[in-house]
Design a protein around this motif. Sequence first.
Motif, PDB file in Angstrom:
ATOM      1  N   SER A  12       3.345   6.679   3.029  1.00  0.00           N
ATOM      2  CA  SER A  12       3.583   6.467   4.017  1.00  0.00           C
ATOM      3  C   SER A  12       3.716   4.949   2.544  1.00  0.00           C
ATOM      4  N   VAL A  13       4.470   3.888   3.138  1.00  0.00           N
ATOM      5  CA  VAL A  13       4.630   2.965   2.315  1.00  0.00           C
ATOM      6  C   VAL A  13       5.144   1.466   3.146  1.00  0.00           C
ATOM      7  N   ALA A  14       4.089   0.742   2.360  1.00  0.00           N
ATOM      8  CA  ALA A  14       4.287  -0.875   3.049  1.00  0.00           C
ATOM      9  C   ALA A  14       4.545  -2.372   1.965  1.00  0.00           C
ATOM     10  N   PHE A  15       5.342  -2.566   2.194  1.00  0.00           N
ATOM     11  CA  PHE A  15       5.450  -3.731   1.211  1.00  0.00           C
ATOM     12  C   PHE A  15       5.608  -5.114   2.431  1.00  0.00           C
ATOM     13  N   MET A  69      11.952  12.698  -6.931  1.00  0.00           N
ATOM     14  CA  MET A  69      12.705  11.821  -5.818  1.00  0.00           C
ATOM     15  C   MET A  69      12.470  11.895  -4.364  1.00  0.00           C
ATOM     16  N   VAL A  70      11.924  11.162  -3.624  1.00  0.00           N
ATOM     17  CA  VAL A  70      12.277  11.032  -2.451  1.00  0.00           C
ATOM     18  C   VAL A  70      12.765   9.976  -2.112  1.00  0.00           C
ATOM     19  N   ARG A  71      13.155   9.938  -0.306  1.00  0.00           N
ATOM     20  CA  ARG A  71      13.620   8.826   0.388  1.00  0.00           C
ATOM     21  C   ARG A  71      12.886   8.170   1.133  1.00  0.00           C
ATOM     22  N   VAL A  72      12.653   7.431   1.154  1.00  0.00           N
ATOM     23  CA  VAL A  72      12.305   6.794   2.329  1.00  0.00           C
ATOM     24  C   VAL A  72      12.659   6.140   2.238  1.00  0.00           C
ATOM     25  N   SER A  73      12.222   6.772   4.865  1.00  0.00           N
ATOM     26  CA  SER A  73      13.401   5.432   5.429  1.00  0.00           C
ATOM     27  C   SER A  73      11.746   4.676   6.233  1.00  0.00           C
ATOM     28  N   GLY A  74      12.563   3.065   7.054  1.00  0.00           N
ATOM     29  CA  GLY A  74      11.093   2.282   7.254  1.00  0.00           C
ATOM     30  C   GLY A  74      12.127   1.080   8.154  1.00  0.00           C
ATOM     31  N   ARG A  96       1.163  -1.177  -0.131  1.00  0.00           N
ATOM     32  CA  ARG A  96      -0.310   0.101   0.185  1.00  0.00           C
ATOM     33  C   ARG A  96       0.401   1.565  -0.143  1.00  0.00           C
ATOM     34  N   ILE A  97       0.719   2.206  -0.906  1.00  0.00           N
ATOM     35  CA  ILE A  97       0.950   3.956  -0.559  1.00  0.00           C
ATOM     36  C   ILE A  97      -0.102   4.946  -0.847  1.00  0.00           C
ATOM     37  N   SER A  98       0.423   5.573   0.909  1.00  0.00           N
ATOM     38  CA  SER A  98      -0.070   6.316   0.576  1.00  0.00           C
ATOM     39  C   SER A  98       0.585   7.936  -0.099  1.00  0.00           C
ATOM     40  N   VAL A  99       0.090   8.812  -0.909  1.00  0.00           N
ATOM     41  CA  VAL A  99       0.571   9.639  -0.949  1.00  0.00           C
ATOM     42  C   VAL A  99      -0.443  11.200  -0.926  1.00  0.00           C
ATOM     43  N   VAL A 129       9.185   9.968   4.946  1.00  0.00           N
ATOM     44  CA  VAL A 129       8.360   9.918   3.885  1.00  0.00           C
ATOM     45  C   VAL A 129       9.572  11.657   3.219  1.00  0.00           C
ATOM     46  N   GLN A 130      10.685  11.514   2.740  1.00  0.00           N
ATOM     47  CA  GLN A 130      11.523  13.230   2.467  1.00  0.00           C
ATOM     48  C   GLN A 130      11.211  13.459   1.162  1.00  0.00           C
ATOM     49  N   ARG A 131      11.290  14.873   0.712  1.00  0.00           N
ATOM     50  CA  ARG A 131      11.704  15.017   0.007  1.00  0.00           C
ATOM     51  C   ARG A 131      12.801  15.217  -1.033  1.00  0.00           C
TER      52      ARG A 131
END
Length: 194
Positions: free
Chosen positions: A75-78, A124-129, A63-66, A117-119
């Motif tokens: 947010s992102v979840a895989f 491009m974004v930087r996704v940390s998790g 799921r991706i919520s943008v 999530v940072q722009r």
Amino acid sequence: MMLDTLFRYARFAYAAAVLAAMPAPALAATNWKIDPSRTQIAFAIDAIGYPRTEGHFRRFEGRISVDFERPEKSSVAFHVQSGSVDVGSSSFSDYLRSAAFLDADRFPTIDFVSTSVQRVNDHMVRVSGDLTLLGVTKPLSVDVAVTRDAGGGRQRLEFQAETHIDRLEFGMNSGFPLVSRDVQLVISSGASDL
């Protein structure tokens, strides 16, 4: 008549004060559905004396919520089915599913859940998790290229990310040092707005 007018004004003023005190509604993030036909989760690993092993995971959900205005609200979840690993050879794929590597019976999923999530720039974004593999959770940051397409009356997104993980950090040490500790991951995905 004047009393009635004052009474109506008082009710209006009260209602206005209540509305002013209420918080403004937050801009909601858009939820996107992952399109499995446009999504690929691939990996590659090297070994001394053997050709590079490349493979894919065939089953996953995400799921991706943008929020384009406020990326930090995204947010992102895989969740990847570890037993769906495929390297083009059924016997080798079975070996990777075994306790020596993915231990798919004990750990049926590989999970990534974003914490921020940072722009980086317009594309491009930087996704940390947190990445959980073999029951071990470690932080992971990935730069993700994002392409937005509003053609055809429906919005679509394309994502492309590449990163490396150290499999030894997750307790996957079979074959080391002949089999590299470095695993390359490439994730490409397409999504449509719900």
